[in-house]
Design an enzyme around this catalytic site. Structure first.
Site, PDB file in Angstrom:
ATOM      1  N   MET A   1      -3.476  32.008  18.973  1.00  0.00           N
ATOM      2  CA  MET A   1      -4.468  32.790  18.229  1.00  0.00           C
ATOM      3  C   MET A   1      -4.552  32.347  16.768  1.00  0.00           C
ATOM      4  SD  MET A   1      -6.362  35.146  19.630  1.00  0.00           S
ATOM      5  CE  MET A   1      -5.658  36.426  20.639  1.00  0.00           C
TER       6      MET A   1
ATOM      7  N   ALA B   1       4.983  37.921  19.200  1.00  0.00           N
ATOM      8  CA  ALA B   1       4.747  37.579  20.610  1.00  0.00           C
ATOM      9  C   ALA B   1       4.069  36.209  20.663  1.00  0.00           C
ATOM     10  CB  ALA B   1       3.894  38.635  21.300  1.00  0.00           C
ATOM     11  N   PHE B   2       4.177  35.554  21.819  1.00  0.00           N
ATOM     12  CA  PHE B   2       3.755  34.148  21.880  1.00  0.00           C
ATOM     13  C   PHE B   2       2.253  33.969  21.686  1.00  0.00           C
ATOM     14  CE2 PHE B   2       1.429  32.751  25.677  1.00  0.00           C
ATOM     15  CZ  PHE B   2       1.337  33.942  26.374  1.00  0.00           C
ATOM     16  N   LYS B   3       1.470  35.047  21.780  1.00  0.00           N
ATOM     17  CA  LYS B   3       0.017  34.893  21.633  1.00  0.00           C
ATOM     18  C   LYS B   3      -0.362  34.367  20.251  1.00  0.00           C
ATOM     19  CE  LYS B   3      -1.350  37.664  25.469  1.00  0.00           C
ATOM     20  NZ  LYS B   3      -0.002  38.071  25.933  1.00  0.00           N
ATOM     21  N   ASP B   4       0.528  34.565  19.258  1.00  0.00           N
ATOM     22  CA  ASP B   4       0.263  33.998  17.934  1.00  0.00           C
ATOM     23  C   ASP B   4       0.144  32.473  17.974  1.00  0.00           C
ATOM     24  OD1 ASP B   4       0.381  36.458  16.532  1.00  0.00           O
ATOM     25  OD2 ASP B   4       2.569  36.334  16.371  1.00  0.00           O
TER      26      ASP B   4
END
Ligand SMILES: *Cc1c(COP(=O)(O)O)cnc(C)c1O
Length: 471
Positions: free
Chosen positions: A117, A111-114
């Site tokens: 993060m 998911a794009f949160k990587d």
């Protein structure tokens, strides 16, 4: 570069001062004192850079209290082909002439949160070592944020993660992803309750200031400025891939929940990136679509927040939205404080006048749309049939709205925020196909699991923290 608060506190703070913090002391969010403008010559030079080097250039405009060589090393260690799957890091996938998906979800948790993060993990470890401090990250997750935080912080010195999740309620893939981590600094606490119980426990622990200080408790939520800044980079990367010169403009459609992702697009546009429209796509939880259509920002209660098949967009209150409103109001901290510090908590929202909304659409380029479960199914099916491409449920919300709002002659880039394998049940419902995780992750569900079941009880979580926190 210094940072100020959206509610008027103008005490100048450096990037490293706000890196490990959440809200500003006056309850506002941090923003840079100004957005550095990028001219045509700079855009031309950046066009040919590798992703990590582009990130170094952009971050360098906002970070002046980490030596340049250190920043370069941290950023280059983050955006590698080994971690993000391709040399382009966020490659464009052409669907047809002028319509593209930008892949933001090829990192470790799909998911794009990587994207943000993973950088935060490097920055936190660096800054904590520089200060000789430790940090115990406490969070609640129903899926994407928690796993992205764990994969970013695993094995990092001076950092431990304590992630609360509702016992037995995450998808099988999400559970496998989080619980298979064997790193000693990662702690999965499966709470016998629902997501709200997890969140209540985190709030209760964080509100005990003495405990929080004693055990160095922190968070990694989506209001963190460094997270937002990391996301600015892929708007430039997407733009460069879709155009040949800076005489061309593009539009982006962004599946939105907490307004973090699209706020990064707003920052890129303020820096001078030729973005024509920023299209906010919501699901049935349409707080933001309602705002951009009517000027009314009306926060929902948890009873009014629907559980949908694009769950990472199921929000009732968009935590980054205050940043945009501050800019929209000409950076008037007192006015922003009245709206978010008084009207939102007391009246559940506010309404902006027609002139201001005309500026949101005109000067700031925003528009919006919404998508439902039926739209999602139809979009996933149509994209599969017409283009042979499977998209996840969140990306489908974006694609549905992009199809409605694309303009001829202006490339439209839809941000792909997760891979379909993460939300397999809905993909199956739409197409009959079982989306496979990438080859490297197919074994996840058979790995041994490491998690601790705890009752929905603040004292139990505090006791666990006291035993396991990094001192
Ligand atoms: C977090 C998330 C979103 C929403 O992003 P915001 O920055 O909160 O607007 C959309 N899609 C997926 C898959 C996510 O994980």
């Amino acid at each position: 570069m210094k940072y100020l608060s959206t509610r008027g506190d103008a005490t100048p703070r450096g990037f490293s001062d706000i890196l490990l913090e959440g809200l500003a002391p006056d309850g506002g969010l941090y923003l840079p004192t100004h957005y550095p403008k990028v001219d045509g010559a700079t855009l031309a030079r950046w066009r040919t850079l590798a992703y990590a080097d582009l990130a170094v250039e952009i971050l360098g405009l906002y970070v002046d209290d980490i030596p340049a060589a250190d920043l370069r090393r941290l950023v280059r260690a983050t955006y590698t082909e080994a971690v993000f799957g391709t040399a382009a890091i966020t490659p464009l996938k052409r669907l047809d002439d002028g319509l593209h998906l930008q892949a933001l979800s090829n990192g470790p948790t799909l998911a794009f949160k990587d994207m943000a993060m993973q950088l935060l993990g490097q920055l936190f470890e660096y800054e904590l070592a520089r200060r000789g401090e430790a940090l115990n990250i406490l969070g609640a997750t129903s899926g994407d944020t928690g796993s992205a935080a764990e994969y970013a912080m695993r094995g990092k010195r001076g950092i431990s993660v304590f992630m609360l999740s509702p016992h037995g309620r995450m998808s099988p893939f999400q559970q496998a992803q989080m619980f298979s981590l064997q790193d000693a600094n990662i702690h999965n606490l499966a709470v016998e309750g629902v997501f709200d119980d997890c969140q209540d426990i985190v709030k209760a622990v964080s509100n005990d200031l003495a405990f929080k200080r004693r055990w160095r408790i922190g968070t990694v939520n989506s209001i963190n400025w460094a997270r937002l800044l990391a996301q600015v980079v892929y708007y430039f990367a997407g733009y460069f891939q879709a155009t040949r010169s800076d005489a061309e403009a593009v539009s982006f459609t962004v599946p939105s929940g907490n307004f973090g992702n699209v706020c990064a697009g707003h920052v890129a546009r303020m820096m001078g990136l030729p973005i024509r429209r920023l299209v906010v796509a919501t699901n049935e939880n349409d707080v933001l679509d309602e705002f951009f259509r009517t000027g009314a920002y009306r926060v929902r209660g948890s009873a009014e927040t629907q559980e949908t098949s694009s769950p990472s967009m199921d929000i009732s209150k968009a935590s980054n939205f205050e940043r945009f409103v501050f800019d929209l109001l000409g950076r008037d901290g007192a006015a922003t404080a009245r709206l978010f510090g008084e009207q939102v908590p007391r009246q559940g929202g506010f309404t902006l006048d027609a002139d201001t909304m005309a500026r949101a659409r005109g000067d700031f380029g925003f528009s919006s749309g919404r998508s439902t479960h039926a739209d999602r199914l139809a979009t996933i099916r149509r994209c599969w049939q017409q283009h042979g491409t499977l998209v996840d449920t969140h990306t489908a919300d974006g694609l549905k709205v992009a199809w409605e709002q694309r303009e001829s002659g202006v490339p439209m880039i839809v941000l792909e925020t997760a891979l379909p394998a993460k939300f397999a049940a809905t993909i199956r419902e739409a197409t009959g196909i079982d989306p496979e995780p990438p080859p490297g992750l197919r074994h996840l569900e058979s790995l041994p699991r490491r998690f601790t079941v705890v009752p929905p009880d603040v004292a139990a979580v505090k006791a666990y923290l006291e035993l396991h926190a990094t001192a």
